[in-house]
Design a protein around this motif. Structure first.
Motif, PDB file in Angstrom:
ATOM      1  N   THR A   1      -7.766   9.857   2.347  1.00 44.06           N
ATOM      2  CA  THR A   1      -6.772   9.152   1.598  1.00 44.06           C
ATOM      3  C   THR A   1      -7.077   7.913   0.870  1.00 44.06           C
ATOM      4  O   THR A   1      -8.212   7.270   1.461  1.00 44.06           O
ATOM      5  CB  THR A   1      -5.582   8.644   2.671  1.00 44.06           C
ATOM      6  OG1 THR A   1      -5.068   9.678   3.196  1.00 44.06           O
ATOM      7  CG2 THR A   1      -4.495   7.902   1.892  1.00 44.06           C
TER       8      THR A   1
ATOM      9  N   ILE B   1       0.793  -1.098  -0.099  1.00 42.44           N
ATOM     10  CA  ILE B   1       0.151   0.101  -0.041  1.00 42.44           C
ATOM     11  C   ILE B   1       0.667   1.330  -0.129  1.00 42.44           C
ATOM     12  O   ILE B   1       0.554   2.080  -0.634  1.00 42.44           O
ATOM     13  CB  ILE B   1      -0.706  -0.207   1.122  1.00 42.44           C
ATOM     14  CG1 ILE B   1      -1.886  -1.280   1.020  1.00 42.44           C
ATOM     15  CG2 ILE B   1      -1.679   1.176   1.444  1.00 42.44           C
ATOM     16  CD1 ILE B   1      -2.790  -1.311   2.213  1.00 42.44           C
ATOM     17  N   HIS B   2       1.956   1.085   0.701  1.00 48.54           N
ATOM     18  CA  HIS B   2       2.597   2.413   1.217  1.00 48.54           C
ATOM     19  C   HIS B   2       4.202   2.137   0.630  1.00 48.54           C
ATOM     20  O   HIS B   2       4.993   1.974   1.351  1.00 48.54           O
ATOM     21  CB  HIS B   2       2.603   2.956   2.308  1.00 48.54           C
ATOM     22  CG  HIS B   2       1.351   3.155   2.866  1.00 48.54           C
ATOM     23  ND1 HIS B   2       0.431   4.171   2.346  1.00 48.54           N
ATOM     24  CD2 HIS B   2       0.648   2.712   3.831  1.00 48.54           C
ATOM     25  CE1 HIS B   2      -0.580   4.161   3.013  1.00 48.54           C
ATOM     26  NE2 HIS B   2      -0.842   3.298   3.760  1.00 48.54           N
TER      27      HIS B   2
ATOM     28  N   ALA C   1      -5.418  -0.516  -5.900  1.00 54.69           N
ATOM     29  CA  ALA C   1      -4.463  -1.818  -6.108  1.00 54.69           C
ATOM     30  C   ALA C   1      -4.639  -1.947  -7.607  1.00 54.69           C
ATOM     31  O   ALA C   1      -5.678  -1.813  -8.102  1.00 54.69           O
ATOM     32  CB  ALA C   1      -4.793  -2.737  -5.030  1.00 54.69           C
TER      33      ALA C   1
ATOM     34  N   GLN D   1      -8.863  -0.146  -2.696  1.00 53.89           N
ATOM     35  CA  GLN D   1      -8.578  -0.808  -1.797  1.00 53.89           C
ATOM     36  C   GLN D   1      -8.971  -0.348  -0.425  1.00 53.89           C
ATOM     37  O   GLN D   1      -8.946  -1.151   0.432  1.00 53.89           O
ATOM     38  CB  GLN D   1      -7.122  -1.482  -1.941  1.00 53.89           C
ATOM     39  CG  GLN D   1      -6.893  -2.646  -1.035  1.00 53.89           C
ATOM     40  CD  GLN D   1      -5.403  -3.113  -1.137  1.00 53.89           C
ATOM     41  OE1 GLN D   1      -4.358  -2.374  -1.131  1.00 53.89           O
ATOM     42  NE2 GLN D   1      -5.062  -4.246  -1.592  1.00 53.89           N
TER      43      GLN D   1
ATOM     44  N   LYS E   1      -2.764   5.216   8.732  1.00 56.44           N
ATOM     45  CA  LYS E   1      -2.295   6.392   8.493  1.00 56.44           C
ATOM     46  C   LYS E   1      -3.083   7.345   9.604  1.00 56.44           C
ATOM     47  O   LYS E   1      -4.416   7.057   9.698  1.00 56.44           O
ATOM     48  CB  LYS E   1      -2.638   7.116   7.407  1.00 56.44           C
ATOM     49  CG  LYS E   1      -1.568   6.555   6.268  1.00 56.44           C
ATOM     50  CD  LYS E   1      -1.802   7.265   4.956  1.00 56.44           C
ATOM     51  CE  LYS E   1      -0.351   7.082   4.026  1.00 56.44           C
ATOM     52  NZ  LYS E   1      -0.376   7.843   3.129  1.00 56.44           N
TER      53      LYS E   1
ATOM     54  N   SER F   1      -9.377  -0.844   4.832  1.00 54.43           N
ATOM     55  CA  SER F   1      -8.219  -1.346   4.067  1.00 54.43           C
ATOM     56  C   SER F   1      -8.291  -2.458   3.301  1.00 54.43           C
ATOM     57  O   SER F   1      -7.692  -3.173   2.665  1.00 54.43           O
ATOM     58  CB  SER F   1      -6.782  -1.289   4.681  1.00 54.43           C
ATOM     59  OG  SER F   1      -6.779  -2.216   5.897  1.00 54.43           O
TER      60      SER F   1
ATOM     61  N   SER G   1       0.520  -0.259  -6.861  1.00 49.32           N
ATOM     62  CA  SER G   1      -0.485   0.770  -5.875  1.00 49.32           C
ATOM     63  C   SER G   1      -0.084   2.331  -6.347  1.00 49.32           C
ATOM     64  O   SER G   1       0.996   2.350  -6.553  1.00 49.32           O
ATOM     65  CB  SER G   1      -0.255   0.194  -4.323  1.00 49.32           C
ATOM     66  OG  SER G   1       0.955   0.725  -4.038  1.00 49.32           O
ATOM     67  N   SER G   2      -1.117   2.750  -5.979  1.00 42.83           N
ATOM     68  CA  SER G   2      -1.196   4.238  -6.067  1.00 42.83           C
ATOM     69  C   SER G   2      -2.265   4.880  -5.057  1.00 42.83           C
ATOM     70  O   SER G   2      -2.868   4.365  -4.502  1.00 42.83           O
ATOM     71  CB  SER G   2      -1.889   4.936  -7.413  1.00 42.83           C
ATOM     72  OG  SER G   2      -1.028   4.413  -8.451  1.00 42.83           O
ATOM     73  N   GLU G   3      -1.540   6.065  -4.676  1.00 44.31           N
ATOM     74  CA  GLU G   3      -2.246   6.757  -3.420  1.00 44.31           C
ATOM     75  C   GLU G   3      -2.594   8.166  -3.797  1.00 44.31           C
ATOM     76  O   GLU G   3      -1.658   8.992  -4.193  1.00 44.31           O
ATOM     77  CB  GLU G   3      -1.385   6.871  -2.241  1.00 44.31           C
ATOM     78  CG  GLU G   3      -1.896   7.242  -1.052  1.00 44.31           C
ATOM     79  CD  GLU G   3      -0.756   7.191  -0.033  1.00 44.31           C
ATOM     80  OE1 GLU G   3      -1.045   6.383   1.152  1.00 44.31           O
ATOM     81  OE2 GLU G   3       0.009   8.162   0.145  1.00 44.31           O
TER      82      GLU G   3
ATOM     83  N   GLY H   1       0.124  12.433  -2.917  1.00 45.02           N
ATOM     84  CA  GLY H   1       0.255  11.166  -2.947  1.00 45.02           C
ATOM     85  C   GLY H   1       1.228  10.372  -3.764  1.00 45.02           C
ATOM     86  O   GLY H   1       2.449  11.042  -3.892  1.00 45.02           O
TER      87      GLY H   1
ATOM     88  N   VAL I   1      -6.524   4.654  -1.481  1.00 47.86           N
ATOM     89  CA  VAL I   1      -5.264   3.752  -1.980  1.00 47.86           C
ATOM     90  C   VAL I   1      -5.832   2.952  -2.989  1.00 47.86           C
ATOM     91  O   VAL I   1      -6.766   2.069  -2.834  1.00 47.86           O
ATOM     92  CB  VAL I   1      -4.703   2.792  -0.915  1.00 47.86           C
ATOM     93  CG1 VAL I   1      -3.755   1.822  -1.347  1.00 47.86           C
ATOM     94  CG2 VAL I   1      -4.006   3.761   0.057  1.00 47.86           C
TER      95      VAL I   1
END
Length: 413
Positions: free
Chosen positions: A287, A15-16, A291, A300, A147, A319, A274-276, A268, A289
């Motif tokens: 936020t 995720i991060h 996938a 996700q 977070k 999540s 994955s992108s945020e 982000g 997230v």
């Protein structure tokens, strides 16, 4: 005299994907007294020389020093110094059989042009906030992968992947954990599966969280256009357009808040898997997230931290979502209003939604996968079928009535 050890780690996370810093502080007896591993993002609003307000986002770097960190019997301080005169510190105190983080102080040097270009000030500014790290049992590590965004007037700080033991006993880091509430499983009172989309409602349908106290009716939120770029000279790697409203239930109280795109900053990251997308306004931080499993993408995770009208700060998220699913290389679109039950306390309403977190080309959305409500191709055969069924019923009724009249006529003769 304290001794400091800093280990720079590349922490793998789906995720991060980011870097983190692991720190070990030792006391005069050369034993470990404070342990920390964490990630921090900063969003700072400052005044530029051209009388405009600029906003910058940056991460706590891995290259830090620890001058000012200290361990005492009932209080400890973790201080991370970095860059040209910046520092971030967290103070801890013991209360009985538990300890807590009393404050976080972030000091930033506006004279550092590499971080704050064209700043109108050359001062060092300090902000102090209080994190939600309380009631940590002694001889345990505080763990929080979720977070937590802490907002101030001009600075937002986001902490995640946090692992801290402020008072280490006998020089040995504990294997026992005190886990933050955001990481604990959230039971669903209505359905065990939280990965499906909630039923869609419109403005005339009661909220899934019916309030016991009347709340003002909010206007439809404005549609924001949010774009992420790897750098200023690159094309977009993530695009999202939508209006967003969140509904929050706390006990018997229910409140809705609109996200105002006119006062929202965007940050982000874009990755292959994955992108945020992080949206920060004056009332909330959201936020998202996304996938990517190489064939399809989906939303996700979603986390919301919001300031309520009561002055309290609400924070919750999920999540394990599976929303807004579409093929990689396309976008997901739903113009109609939709609502999604994110947790038992949090619901999200979207309007005029179109999002593409992967495979954006030339700063435009790719072909859209439309939600069922938008797909008129499905409605046309339904309408035609209903019309034909109605016509058949009318013909049958007319035939029956005609037969009865004919039968009555024969009886009269």
């Amino acid at each position: 005299m304290l001794r400091y050890f800093v280990l720079l780690l590349a922490i793998g996370s789906v995720i991060h994907p980011s870097h983190g810093t692991e720190v070990m502080v030792k006391g005069e007896d050369d034993k470990l007294c404070l342990y920390a591993k964490l990630m921090v993002n900063f969003s700072v609003l400052y005044e530029a020389a051209d009388n405009k307000s600029n906003s910058v986002q940056f991460e706590l770097p891995t290259n830090v020093t620890l001058d000012g960190s200290k361990c005492e019997a009932n209080s400890s301080t973790l201080k991370l110094n970095f860059g040209a005169g910046h520092s971030w510190s967290m103070n801890f105190t013991v209360k009985g059989n538990v300890y807590q983080a009393d404050s976080i102080t972030f000091s930033y040097n506006l004279n550092d042009s590499t971080v704050f270009p064209k700043s109108a000030s050359n001062e060092t500014v300090s902000v102090t906030v209080r994190p939600h790290i309380t009631d940590v049992s002694m001889d345990t590590c505080y763990s929080c992968n979720s977070k937590e965004t802490i907002e101030d007037e001009s600075v937002n700080q986001t902490l995640w992947n946090v692992l801290i033991q402020a008072f280490v006993s006998n020089g040995t880091q504990s294997e026992n954990m005190t886990t933050c509430a955001a990481d604990l499983p959230i039971p669903s009172p209505t359905a065990p599966n939280t990965t499906t989309e909630a039923p869609v409602t419109n403005a005339t349908t009661p909220s899934p969280f019916p309030p016991t106290t009347p709340t003002p009716i909010l206007p439809t939120p404005a549609t924001g256009k949010y774009t992420l770029k790897p750098d200023t000279n690159s094309t977009a790697c993530l695009m999202a357009n939508f209006g967003l409203r969140v509904g929050i239930k706390q006990g018997e109280k229910y409140e809705e808040i609109n996200l105002d795109p006119n006062v929202t900053t965007v940050s982000g990251s874009c990755g292959s898997n994955s992108s945020e997308l992080v949206l920060v306004s004056n009332t909330m931080t959201v936020t998202f997230v996304f996938a990517n499993d190489t064939k399809k993408f989906r939303l996700q995770a979603m986390n919301v931290t919001a300031k309520l009208s009561s002055g309290e700060v609400f924070s919750d998220g999920n999540s394990s979502l599976s929303l807004w699913e579409a093929s990689v290389g396309s976008s997901y679109m739903c113009n109609k209003e939709q609502n999604y039950t994110i947790t038992s306390q949090l619901i999200a309403f979207t309007f005029n939604l179109q999002v593409q977190p992967f495979g954006v080309k030339k700063d435009v959305f790719s072909t859209a996968h439309e939600c069922p409500l938008d797909d008129t191709g499905i409605l046309i055969p339904i309408i035609v079928g209903a019309a034909l069924a109605g016509l058949i019923v009318i013909v049958v009724i007319a035939y029956v009535i005609g037969r009865r009249k004919t039968y009555v006529g024969y009886q009269t003769l």
